[in-house]
Design an enzyme around this catalytic site. Structure first.
Site, PDB file in Angstrom:
ATOM      1  N   ASP A  36      -0.159 -18.706   5.087  1.00 45.38           N
ATOM      2  CA  ASP A  36       0.479 -17.383   5.155  1.00 45.38           C
ATOM      3  C   ASP A  36       0.980 -17.166   6.573  1.00 45.38           C
ATOM      4  OD1 ASP A  36      -0.039 -14.740   3.081  1.00 45.38           O
ATOM      5  OD2 ASP A  36       0.757 -14.319   5.078  1.00 45.38           O
ATOM      6  N   GLU A 160       2.259 -15.777 -12.915  1.00 46.23           N
ATOM      7  CA  GLU A 160       0.835 -15.450 -12.972  1.00 46.23           C
ATOM      8  C   GLU A 160       0.640 -14.137 -13.724  1.00 46.23           C
ATOM      9  OE1 GLU A 160      -1.901 -17.315 -12.081  1.00 46.23           O
ATOM     10  OE2 GLU A 160      -2.482 -15.706 -13.423  1.00 46.23           O
ATOM     11  N   ALA A 222       6.552  -9.135 -20.055  1.00 45.10           N
ATOM     12  CA  ALA A 222       5.130  -8.812 -20.309  1.00 45.10           C
ATOM     13  C   ALA A 222       4.759  -7.543 -19.543  1.00 45.10           C
ATOM     14  CB  ALA A 222       4.241  -9.980 -19.899  1.00 45.10           C
ATOM     15  N   ASN A 223       5.139  -7.469 -18.278  1.00 44.67           N
ATOM     16  CA  ASN A 223       4.799  -6.263 -17.512  1.00 44.67           C
ATOM     17  C   ASN A 223       5.534  -5.037 -18.042  1.00 44.67           C
ATOM     18  OD1 ASN A 223       2.847  -7.283 -15.905  1.00 44.67           O
ATOM     19  ND2 ASN A 223       4.153  -7.680 -14.140  1.00 44.67           N
ATOM     20  N   CYS A 275       2.870  -4.138  -9.553  1.00 47.94           N
ATOM     21  CA  CYS A 275       3.778  -4.857 -10.463  1.00 47.94           C
ATOM     22  C   CYS A 275       4.605  -3.973 -11.396  1.00 47.94           C
ATOM     23  CB  CYS A 275       2.980  -5.830 -11.326  1.00 47.94           C
ATOM     24  SG  CYS A 275       2.249  -7.144 -10.363  1.00 47.94           S
ATOM     25  N   LYS A 338      -6.509   1.467  -9.774  1.00 50.60           N
ATOM     26  CA  LYS A 338      -7.360   1.332 -10.962  1.00 50.60           C
ATOM     27  C   LYS A 338      -8.748   0.951 -10.474  1.00 50.60           C
ATOM     28  CE  LYS A 338      -6.920  -3.320 -12.545  1.00 50.60           C
ATOM     29  NZ  LYS A 338      -6.264  -4.279 -13.422  1.00 50.60           N
TER      30      LYS A 338
HETATM   31  C1  UDX Z   1      -0.555  -5.938 -14.223  1.00 51.51           C
HETATM   32  C2  UDX Z   1      -0.596  -6.807 -15.477  1.00 51.51           C
HETATM   33  O1  UDX Z   1      -1.654  -6.348 -16.356  1.00 51.51           O
HETATM   34  C3  UDX Z   1      -0.805  -8.259 -15.090  1.00 51.51           C
HETATM   35  O2  UDX Z   1      -0.792  -9.093 -16.247  1.00 51.51           O
HETATM   36  C4  UDX Z   1       0.295  -8.678 -14.141  1.00 51.51           C
HETATM   37  O3  UDX Z   1       0.118 -10.019 -13.740  1.00 51.51           O
HETATM   38  C5  UDX Z   1       0.321  -7.757 -12.923  1.00 51.51           C
HETATM   39  O4  UDX Z   1       0.453  -6.397 -13.345  1.00 51.51           O
HETATM   40  P1  UDX Z   1      -2.400  -4.900 -12.602  1.00 51.51           P
HETATM   41  O5  UDX Z   1      -1.266  -4.194 -11.920  1.00 51.51           O
HETATM   42  O6  UDX Z   1      -3.407  -5.611 -11.757  1.00 51.51           O
HETATM   43  O7  UDX Z   1      -1.842  -5.995 -13.621  1.00 51.51           O
HETATM   44  O8  UDX Z   1      -3.200  -3.803 -13.446  1.00 51.51           O
HETATM   45  P2  UDX Z   1      -3.249  -3.316 -14.967  1.00 51.51           P
HETATM   46  O9  UDX Z   1      -4.618  -3.517 -15.468  1.00 51.51           O
HETATM   47  O10 UDX Z   1      -2.154  -3.852 -15.775  1.00 51.51           O
HETATM   48  O11 UDX Z   1      -3.032  -1.739 -14.790  1.00 51.51           O
HETATM   49  C6  UDX Z   1      -1.829  -1.189 -14.280  1.00 51.51           C
HETATM   50  C7  UDX Z   1      -1.921   0.311 -14.235  1.00 51.51           C
HETATM   51  O12 UDX Z   1      -1.906   0.876 -15.547  1.00 51.51           O
HETATM   52  C8  UDX Z   1      -3.193   0.836 -13.570  1.00 51.51           C
HETATM   53  O13 UDX Z   1      -2.897   1.933 -12.742  1.00 51.51           O
HETATM   54  C9  UDX Z   1      -4.047   1.246 -14.746  1.00 51.51           C
HETATM   55  O14 UDX Z   1      -4.989   2.227 -14.405  1.00 51.51           O
HETATM   56  C10 UDX Z   1      -2.976   1.794 -15.690  1.00 51.51           C
HETATM   57  N1  UDX Z   1      -3.402   1.792 -17.104  1.00 51.51           N
HETATM   58  C11 UDX Z   1      -3.709   0.627 -17.734  1.00 51.51           C
HETATM   59  C12 UDX Z   1      -3.464   2.993 -17.796  1.00 51.51           C
HETATM   60  O15 UDX Z   1      -3.180   4.055 -17.242  1.00 51.51           O
HETATM   61  N2  UDX Z   1      -3.846   2.987 -19.114  1.00 51.51           N
HETATM   62  C13 UDX Z   1      -4.162   1.827 -19.775  1.00 51.51           C
HETATM   63  O16 UDX Z   1      -4.496   1.892 -20.964  1.00 51.51           O
HETATM   64  C14 UDX Z   1      -4.098   0.618 -19.048  1.00 51.51           C
HETATM   65  P1  ADP Z   2       0.837 -10.447  -4.381  1.00 52.16           P
HETATM   66  O1  ADP Z   2       0.067  -9.245  -4.871  1.00 52.16           O
HETATM   67  O2  ADP Z   2       2.042 -10.757  -5.227  1.00 52.16           O
HETATM   68  O3  ADP Z   2      -0.005 -11.653  -4.136  1.00 52.16           O
HETATM   69  P2  ADP Z   2       0.823  -9.859  -1.542  1.00 52.16           P
HETATM   70  O4  ADP Z   2       1.682  -8.927  -0.776  1.00 52.16           O
HETATM   71  O5  ADP Z   2      -0.650  -9.577  -1.646  1.00 52.16           O
HETATM   72  O6  ADP Z   2       1.479  -9.998  -2.992  1.00 52.16           O
HETATM   73  O7  ADP Z   2       0.953 -11.321  -0.949  1.00 52.16           O
HETATM   74  C1  ADP Z   2       2.098 -11.911  -0.499  1.00 52.16           C
HETATM   75  C2  ADP Z   2       1.747 -12.712   0.773  1.00 52.16           C
HETATM   76  O8  ADP Z   2       2.886 -13.460   1.131  1.00 52.16           O
HETATM   77  C3  ADP Z   2       1.377 -11.836   1.984  1.00 52.16           C
HETATM   78  O9  ADP Z   2       0.101 -12.207   2.471  1.00 52.16           O
HETATM   79  C4  ADP Z   2       2.483 -12.155   3.006  1.00 52.16           C
HETATM   80  O10 ADP Z   2       2.008 -12.180   4.343  1.00 52.16           O
HETATM   81  C5  ADP Z   2       2.909 -13.545   2.557  1.00 52.16           C
HETATM   82  N1  ADP Z   2       4.259 -13.929   2.996  1.00 52.16           N
HETATM   83  C6  ADP Z   2       5.387 -13.174   2.984  1.00 52.16           C
HETATM   84  N2  ADP Z   2       6.440 -13.891   3.469  1.00 52.16           N
HETATM   85  C7  ADP Z   2       5.966 -15.125   3.772  1.00 52.16           C
HETATM   86  C8  ADP Z   2       6.555 -16.319   4.290  1.00 52.16           C
HETATM   87  N3  ADP Z   2       7.873 -16.374   4.570  1.00 52.16           N
HETATM   88  N4  ADP Z   2       5.763 -17.389   4.484  1.00 52.16           N
HETATM   89  C9  ADP Z   2       4.442 -17.330   4.170  1.00 52.16           C
HETATM   90  N5  ADP Z   2       3.829 -16.240   3.687  1.00 52.16           N
HETATM   91  C10 ADP Z   2       4.570 -15.144   3.478  1.00 52.16           C
END
Ligand code: UDX
Ligand code: ADP
Length: 456
Positions: A36, A160, A222-223, A275, A338
């Site tokens: 990183d 992912e 999916a998201n 996301c 969450k």
């Molecule tokens: C999401 C997707 O689930 C995951 O597959 C993708 O890779 C990244 O985005 P994440 O953002 O970590 O994951 O959390 P998730 O569990 O999906 O919840 C997202 C938001 O929706 C949270 O704020 C959660 O509290 C809210 N939520 C979820 C609700 O309000 N109600 C529900 O029934 C489910």
């Molecule tokens: P995610 O939730 O998708 O993993 P993050 O913001 O937590 O996203 O992680 C992205 C990572 O990528 C950060 O730690 C950031 O410092 C790193 N990053 C951004 N640009 C570069 C780059 N050009 N080379 C290497 N690492 C990088």
């Protein structure tokens, strides 16, 4: 020990750090390195105080780090020795220029592509791990092939699907692993190499392959579907509040239909996280670019509904508390987007906090894991923080449950009630508390999508 494969990940964030840790744990024959640009973050990955809170991650890292799992800032050195390069750098929403506020910002990704082109040695597989707009792999291939390094690259898309709070389990026992590739023989060979890596712990029938554009779009789709479910049940919750229907009962009845399924039907004050909003808006932007305005609007409403639900939560507080919050004290239970994470990206709590401050309310925020991030997000604003929910509630007029931490279900609400101003209000933005019990204690209770329980 001589390792059979050298695997690296550029970007050691939530996705990169956690994914590499699990790959290292499951593949002791591979040397796995997460790199990183952020030296502080790498130092934390190498310390006893990891940069993210994720249940079970400490254990996985402790077992593999220093054996076959490494965290480093030497990006070029890592690229030079790599057989497989995962790319997991941030792709935030663009905050400037064309597509501002909607399109994905690809600058970090492009810098990474160029760096791979400059430093790679020999044949290398490049795997898109972050969520990218559809056809990003095309740009990656063009950059790598025009850099004339003499090396051959195969670009794969392997999005992912882990969710924060359950990331280790999601990686160890995924619903599916998706690998997108082109269909030429070299691309297929690269794809099979990645399939073989996952086969070290994932049953073969759960590893699916597709064309590369389908893989990229599947992640956005999916998201978008998941976010849409939350917005759908939240839309129903508004209707429930007007009609004395109960959103939990409706969700149970709807979710027991096999075709619909019971997950992701919890009404809430709105979804957050890094996301959902970003990816739905990226999809909206892409649809607009292709001239698909109706399709764009359809998905855009998922985000608009979410904004409406967040606003509505504060409007309910304002209405219930006699249309003035000025000088009133509100305790926010939770700030993470969450439960089971310290992550506060796009958390609805931040919108709630800002709206309450705009009404001149005094707010105290409590959270078991997110206080440091909350302090940073709300820097300069007049907010008090405490890890102790009892202290947060003491002397307040209202408690607002913003994050579904299970610890909030088991607090002593008699004690909390005694310590609060009267009348005392609870706004349960997650429907996790026992509302009738709270009402018996003396609280005025406002859940989401259910009749409110009020003493006057
Ligand atoms: C999401 C997707 O689930 C995951 O597959 C993708 O890779 C990244 O985005 P994440 O953002 O970590 O994951 O959390 P998730 O569990 O999906 O919840 C997202 C938001 O929706 C949270 O704020 C959660 O509290 C809210 N939520 C979820 C609700 O309000 N109600 C529900 O029934 C489910
Ligand atoms: P995610 O939730 O998708 O993993 P993050 O913001 O937590 O996203 O992680 C992205 C990572 O990528 C950060 O730690 C950031 O410092 C790193 N990053 C951004 N640009 C570069 C780059 N050009 N080379 C290497 N690492 C990088």
């Amino acid at each position: 020990m001589e390792f059979q494969k050298n695997i690296i990940c550029i970007g050691a964030g939530y996705v990169g750090g956690t994914t590499m840790a699990v790959i290292a744990a499951k593949c002791p024959h591979c040397r796995v390195t997460a790199v990183d640009v952020d030296a502080d973050r790498i130092a934390l990955w190498n310390s006893g105080n990891l940069p993210i809170y994720e249940p079970g991650l400490d254990d996985v890292i402790r077992k593999a780090r220093g054996k076959n799992l490494f965290f480093s800032t030497d990006i070029d050195g890592a690229i030079r020795g790599a057989d497989i390069i995962f790319v997991s750098v941030s792709t935030p929403t663009k905050s400037f220029g064309e597509g501002e506020g909607m399109a994905a910002d690809l600058q970090y990704w492009e810098k990474t592509a160029r760096r791979i082109g400059e430093s790679a040695c020999g044949d290398t597989i490049v795997v898109e791990k972050s969520t990218f707009p559809v056809r990003t792999a095309f740009a990656m291939e063009r950059i790598l092939s025009t850099m004339n390094s003499g090396n051959r690259f195969q670009v794969l898309s392997n999005p992912e699907f882990l969710a924060e709070g359950s990331a280790v389990r999601d990686l160890e026992e995924p619903d599916r692993v998706l690998i997108g590739s082109h269909d030429g023989p070299e691309a297929v060979a690269a794809r099979d190499e990645l399939v073989a890596l996952y086969e070290n712990w994932v049953p073969r029938e759960k590893i699916i392959t597709s064309n590369i554009w389908s893989a990229e779009l599947s992640k956005l789709a999916a998201n978008a579907f998941l976010a849409q479910r939350v917005s759908s049940i939240n839309a129903i919750s508004v209707f429930c509040e007007k009609t004395e229907a109960d959103v939990t009962e409706v969700a149970r009845a709807v979710g027991m239909d096999n075709r619909i399924g019971s997950k992701f039907l919890n009404a809430s004050l709105g979804f957050g996280g890094s996301c959902f909003k970003k990816d739905v808006l990226s999809l909206v932007y892409l649809c607009r670019c292709y001239g698909l305005h109706e399709v764009a609007e359809y998905w855009n409403w998922v985000v608009r509904m979410n904004e409406y639900q967040k606003n509505r939560f504060v409007q309910t507080m304002l209405g219930a508390m006699f249309n003035t919050l000025a000088g009133k004290k509100v305790a926010l239970f939770g700030f993470a987007f969450k439960a089971d994470t310290g992550d506060t990206r796009e958390t609805p709590a931040a919108d709630v906090a800002r709206s309450l401050l705009a009404e001149h309310a005094e707010i105290t925020i409590t959270d078991p894991k997110a206080i440091e991030n909350a302090r940073r997000d709300l820097a300069g604003l007049p907010v008090t923080f405490t890890p102790d929910p009892y202290e947060a509630a003491s002397g307040s007029d209202a408690v607002a449950v913003v994050t579904d931490w299970s610890l909030y279900k088991t607090l002593d609400y008699e004690k909390i009630f005694q310590s609060m101003n009267k009348p005392s209000f609870v706004f349960d933005g997650r429907n996790i508390l026992d509302h009738s019990r709270l009402f018996e204690i003396g609280f005025n209770v406002f859940p989401i999508g259910k009749v409110s329980l009020v003493h006057f």
